[in-house]
Enzyme design. Sequence first.
Site, mmCIF file in Angstrom:
data_model
loop_
_atom_site.group_PDB
_atom_site.id
_atom_site.type_symbol
_atom_site.label_atom_id
_atom_site.label_comp_id
_atom_site.label_asym_id
_atom_site.label_seq_id
_atom_site.Cartn_x
_atom_site.Cartn_y
_atom_site.Cartn_z
ATOM 1 N N TRP A 68 0.819 -1.221 0.000
ATOM 2 C CA TRP A 68 0.000 0.000 0.000
ATOM 3 C C TRP A 68 0.850 1.267 0.000
ATOM 4 O O TRP A 68 0.330 2.359 -0.190
ATOM 5 C CB TRP A 68 -0.931 0.023 1.219
ATOM 6 N N LYS A 69 2.156 1.112 0.272
ATOM 7 C CA LYS A 69 3.047 2.286 0.392
ATOM 8 C C LYS A 69 2.444 3.266 1.407
ATOM 9 O O LYS A 69 1.814 2.819 2.369
ATOM 10 C CB LYS A 69 3.290 2.909 -0.981
ATOM 11 N N GLU B 59 12.155 2.184 -3.510
ATOM 12 C CA GLU B 59 11.918 3.530 -2.969
ATOM 13 C C GLU B 59 12.756 3.760 -1.715
ATOM 14 O O GLU B 59 13.223 4.869 -1.466
ATOM 15 C CB GLU B 59 10.413 3.731 -2.694
ATOM 16 N N GLY C 192 5.243 1.837 -10.700
ATOM 17 C CA GLY C 192 4.381 3.018 -10.696
ATOM 18 C C GLY C 192 4.373 3.784 -12.009
ATOM 19 O O GLY C 192 3.873 4.904 -12.070
ATOM 20 N N GLY D 35 1.632 -2.630 -6.228
ATOM 21 C CA GLY D 35 1.507 -1.310 -5.614
ATOM 22 C C GLY D 35 0.155 -0.698 -5.933
ATOM 23 O O GLY D 35 -0.850 -0.994 -5.286
ATOM 24 N N GLY D 36 0.117 0.132 -6.972
ATOM 25 C CA GLY D 36 -1.098 0.873 -7.327
ATOM 26 C C GLY D 36 -2.359 0.024 -7.390
ATOM 27 O O GLY D 36 -3.408 0.405 -6.834
HETATM 28 P P1 PGA Z 1 3.362 -0.666 -8.762
HETATM 29 O O1 PGA Z 1 4.320 -0.799 -7.490
HETATM 30 O O2 PGA Z 1 2.546 -1.928 -8.832
HETATM 31 O O3 PGA Z 1 2.499 0.549 -8.459
HETATM 32 O O4 PGA Z 1 4.223 -0.478 -9.947
HETATM 33 C C1 PGA Z 1 4.942 -2.020 -7.183
HETATM 34 C C2 PGA Z 1 5.825 -1.836 -5.979
HETATM 35 O O5 PGA Z 1 6.416 -0.754 -5.825
HETATM 36 O O6 PGA Z 1 5.979 -2.755 -5.169
#
Ligand code: PGA
Length: 248
Positions: A10-11, A96, A172, A232-233
């Site tokens: 979920w970041k 990140e 992302g 992620g997204g």
């Molecule tokens: P993303 O992110 O699916 O939004 O590309 C994946 C992640 O950073 O683990």
Amino acid sequence: MRNTIVAGNWKMNASKDAVKSLVNGILSGMGDVSAEVLVCAPFPYLSQVETLISGSSLMLGAQNLNVNVSGAFTGEVSAEMIKDFGAKHVIVGHSERRSLYGETSEIVAKKTKAAIDSGLTPLLCIGESLDQRESGNTEAVISEQLTTVVRLTGIEAFKNIIIAYEPVWAIGTGMTATPEQAQAVHMFIRNLLASSNQDIAEKTPILYGGSMNAGNALELISCPDIDGGLIGGAALKAEDFLQICKAG
Ligand code: PGA
């Protein structure tokens, strides 16, 4: 035979209301999912997710940890604290964290070891940037990131590690690696592990991450060395995330 694993990252996206509807939405569709599914929540929401998933097969993970057990480390969170909320997994070495918070492969290796020592399963992220790929250095980068961990933890520790191959240029950006590109790196990673221990290499789950979505998940997860996804997204909408889980 390796299980398929789908993990949501979920970041730094959550609120109490959003977590409640997202987790309840995922739980309502888990009936037809055979993959192992987990969500990696921001620290303040671990407790809420722990309560919501109680009695279900959905698992909880965190997104980072400190290498120390306890002490004067203001603002940091230890593996034991994460476990205290029923989490079984923790992401380490996400790109990140490497690029924005200066986490070197050595730090990532220490975090991986701290997670394992406490009984958490690390989701160890590795992956090359666009520059590194275009200059033909993908394998060298992956090799450095992975062998730094193996050197510290030993290959046996990989019985309890999940690897996530996440090409930085695909995270992302909507620019997913093609199944051929992803499979080639996954095979390289598995061969690298096999050079230390064939049996562990065959059993280690290697997830793909980087703009995986409901539309491309099936094709990616169908590749022989791709054992699931780190999302992620698309993990922020129950319906999208469930479709990926079902592909798994
Ligand atoms: P993303 O992110 O699916 O939004 O590309 C994946 C992640 O950073 O683990």
